[in-house]
Design an enzyme around this catalytic site. Structure first.
Site, PDB file in Angstrom:
ATOM      1  N   ASN A  12     -36.447   1.741   6.154  1.00  0.00           N
ATOM      2  CA  ASN A  12     -35.238   1.040   6.655  1.00  0.00           C
ATOM      3  C   ASN A  12     -35.922  -0.080   7.691  1.00  0.00           C
ATOM      4  OD1 ASN A  12     -33.647   0.470   9.116  1.00  0.00           O
ATOM      5  ND2 ASN A  12     -32.343   2.268   8.762  1.00  0.00           N
ATOM      6  N   HIS A  15     -35.351  -2.247  12.519  1.00  0.00           N
ATOM      7  CA  HIS A  15     -36.019  -2.901  13.786  1.00  0.00           C
ATOM      8  C   HIS A  15     -37.053  -3.838  13.580  1.00  0.00           C
ATOM      9  CE1 HIS A  15     -33.628   0.098  15.589  1.00  0.00           C
ATOM     10  NE2 HIS A  15     -33.849   1.063  14.675  1.00  0.00           N
ATOM     11  N   HIS A  48     -29.027  -1.227   7.644  1.00  0.00           N
ATOM     12  CA  HIS A  48     -27.821  -1.163   8.288  1.00  0.00           C
ATOM     13  C   HIS A  48     -26.956  -2.186   8.905  1.00  0.00           C
ATOM     14  CE1 HIS A  48     -25.313   1.787  11.283  1.00  0.00           C
ATOM     15  NE2 HIS A  48     -24.542   1.150  10.920  1.00  0.00           N
ATOM     16  N   ARG A  50     -24.386  -3.581  11.230  1.00  0.00           N
ATOM     17  CA  ARG A  50     -23.550  -2.764  12.284  1.00  0.00           C
ATOM     18  C   ARG A  50     -22.395  -3.811  12.321  1.00  0.00           C
ATOM     19  NH1 ARG A  50     -26.051   1.797  15.241  1.00  0.00           N
ATOM     20  NH2 ARG A  50     -24.097   1.520  16.374  1.00  0.00           N
ATOM     21  N   ARG A  54     -26.297  -6.224  15.624  1.00  0.00           N
ATOM     22  CA  ARG A  54     -27.246  -6.031  16.737  1.00  0.00           C
ATOM     23  C   ARG A  54     -28.816  -6.140  15.911  1.00  0.00           C
ATOM     24  NH1 ARG A  54     -27.177   0.235  18.640  1.00  0.00           N
ATOM     25  NH2 ARG A  54     -24.849  -0.416  19.287  1.00  0.00           N
ATOM     26  N   GLU A  75     -26.444   0.582   4.577  1.00  0.00           N
ATOM     27  CA  GLU A  75     -25.849   1.447   5.473  1.00  0.00           C
ATOM     28  C   GLU A  75     -24.742   0.763   6.185  1.00  0.00           C
ATOM     29  OE1 GLU A  75     -28.337   2.988   8.305  1.00  0.00           O
ATOM     30  OE2 GLU A  75     -29.742   4.028   6.812  1.00  0.00           O
ATOM     31  N   THR A 106     -27.449   5.803  15.311  1.00  0.00           N
ATOM     32  CA  THR A 106     -26.500   6.649  14.725  1.00  0.00           C
ATOM     33  C   THR A 106     -26.720   8.165  15.225  1.00  0.00           C
ATOM     34  OG1 THR A 106     -26.741   5.314  12.859  1.00  0.00           O
ATOM     35  CG2 THR A 106     -25.232   7.179  12.672  1.00  0.00           C
ATOM     36  N   GLU A 156     -26.484  12.355   2.574  1.00  0.00           N
ATOM     37  CA  GLU A 156     -27.723  12.187   3.327  1.00  0.00           C
ATOM     38  C   GLU A 156     -27.834  13.320   4.494  1.00  0.00           C
ATOM     39  OE1 GLU A 156     -29.677   8.247   3.800  1.00  0.00           O
ATOM     40  OE2 GLU A 156     -30.572   9.032   5.693  1.00  0.00           O
ATOM     41  N   HIS A 199     -33.413  10.374   9.615  1.00  0.00           N
ATOM     42  CA  HIS A 199     -33.218   9.881  11.010  1.00  0.00           C
ATOM     43  C   HIS A 199     -34.140  10.703  11.699  1.00  0.00           C
ATOM     44  CE1 HIS A 199     -31.246   8.623  14.867  1.00  0.00           C
ATOM     45  NE2 HIS A 199     -30.403   7.924  13.989  1.00  0.00           N
TER      46      HIS A 199
HETATM   47  N1  PXP Z   1     -30.732   7.317   7.607  1.00  0.00           N
HETATM   48  C1  PXP Z   1     -29.409   6.878   8.090  1.00  0.00           C
HETATM   49  C2  PXP Z   1     -28.141   7.115   7.548  1.00  0.00           C
HETATM   50  C3  PXP Z   1     -29.610   6.191   9.395  1.00  0.00           C
HETATM   51  O1  PXP Z   1     -28.522   5.798  10.112  1.00  0.00           O
HETATM   52  C4  PXP Z   1     -30.834   5.894   9.869  1.00  0.00           C
HETATM   53  C5  PXP Z   1     -30.824   4.977  11.215  1.00  0.00           C
HETATM   54  O2  PXP Z   1     -30.469   3.758  11.050  1.00  0.00           O
HETATM   55  C6  PXP Z   1     -32.018   6.150   9.298  1.00  0.00           C
HETATM   56  C7  PXP Z   1     -31.913   6.973   8.094  1.00  0.00           C
HETATM   57  C8  PXP Z   1     -33.316   6.001   9.660  1.00  0.00           C
HETATM   58  O3  PXP Z   1     -33.692   6.619  10.909  1.00  0.00           O
HETATM   59  P1  PXP Z   1     -34.831   6.192  11.762  1.00  0.00           P
HETATM   60  O4  PXP Z   1     -35.097   4.757  12.093  1.00  0.00           O
HETATM   61  O5  PXP Z   1     -34.903   6.982  12.967  1.00  0.00           O
HETATM   62  O6  PXP Z   1     -36.098   6.696  11.021  1.00  0.00           O
END
Ligand code: PXP
Length: 252
Positions: A12, A15, A48, A50, A54, A75, A106, A156, A199
């Site tokens: 992901n 960030h 994602h 949003r 952001r 996402e 999330t 998921e 997550h």
């Molecule tokens: N899976 C989903 C559906 C999420 O919303 C997120 C956070 O954006 C993640 C995985 C990844 O989570 P993390 O950034 O805490 O590893």
């Protein structure tokens, strides 16, 4: 699914965009991060979009789709606006997540039981568009059974509560959350769903959850981007993959 099935890593890149947006410029570029992660062994990229934009923005999604050679997991919240953008983007997969403007991340899974009527047309329209739909839910029996009824091919499992309990040393809570994940993964698999998880995962929790042969994909972001500051993103992807492979072997 056999116990020895491969486990995919979706990285992901939200960030990277968070950091970029802190200064309002073009760097660091989340698409560059995606390309580095793929080069180092990521099987796919997750981002994602949003409602408040952001981190990832519309143009990031379009560029990710155009520039990466691996599947894009988009996402999003179940809104008309997001549905339109995702169908136009044509990602490999869409993961429907709950979204509240004021949340830091999330925070919980989608309530597919309570929102069954609202979600049905979204799942149907994404299925019709040939996009693989995943529902981000807690590993609860009622949620999993409803996800299968909604005809989503993938769930998921939200691992946030488990990971928080592990990191904070709350052993009883960690154990009960782990048992919930183990039972949920088995139930979802027997209901014919493909099972992903994500997550809050780090090297240790990713290694442990990799032992569950029912799980086909982990989506990981925040921890990996933090690690990447110290050792680089390519190295972080390689260490994460090695942890996942150890876990999968340990699970038989
Ligand atoms: N899976 C989903 C559906 C999420 O919303 C997120 C956070 O954006 C993640 C995985 C990844 O989570 P993390 O950034 O805490 O590893």
């Amino acid at each position: 699914m056999s116990k020895a099935s491969p486990l995919r890593l979706g990285v992901n890149v939200d960030h990277v965009a968070t950091l970029r947006n802190a200064r309002g410029g073009a760097r660091p570029d989340p698409v560059r991060a995606a390309l580095v992660a793929i080069e180092a062994g990521a099987d796919g990229i997750t981002a994602h979009l949003r409602e408040d934009r952001r981190h990832i923005r519309d143009n990031d999604m379009a560029r990710l789709k155009a520039e990466i050679s691996r599947p894009l997991n988009f996402e999003m919240a179940a809104t008309e606006d997001m549905l339109r953008i995702s169908i136009a983007t044509k990602p490999h997969a869409v993961c429907l997540v709950p979204e509240r403007r004021e949340e830091l991340t999330t925070e919980g899974g989608l309530d597919v039981v309570g929102q069954h009527n609202a979600l049905t047309p979204y799942v149907a329209r994404l299925n019709d568009a040939g996009i693989r739909v995943s529902l981000f839910i807690a590993a609860d029996t009622a949620q999993i059974e409803m996800a299968a009824k909604l005809r989503a091919p993938v769930i998921e499992i939200h691992t946030g509560a488990w990971c928080d309990a592990v990191v904070n040393g709350h052993l009883d809570k960690a154990e009960s959350e782990w048992k919930r994940i183990v039972a949920g993964a088995a139930l979802a698999c027997s209901a014919g769903l493909e099972v992903h998880a994500g997550h809050g995962l780090d090297y240790a929790t990713a290694e442990k959850i990799a032992s569950l042969g029912e799980i086909a994909e982990l989506n990981i972001g925040y921890f990996m981007m933090g690690e990447a500051l110290f050792v680089g993103l390519g190295e972080t992807v390689r260490v994460m993959r090695a942890a996942m492979e150890r876990g999968r072997k340990a699970g038989g």
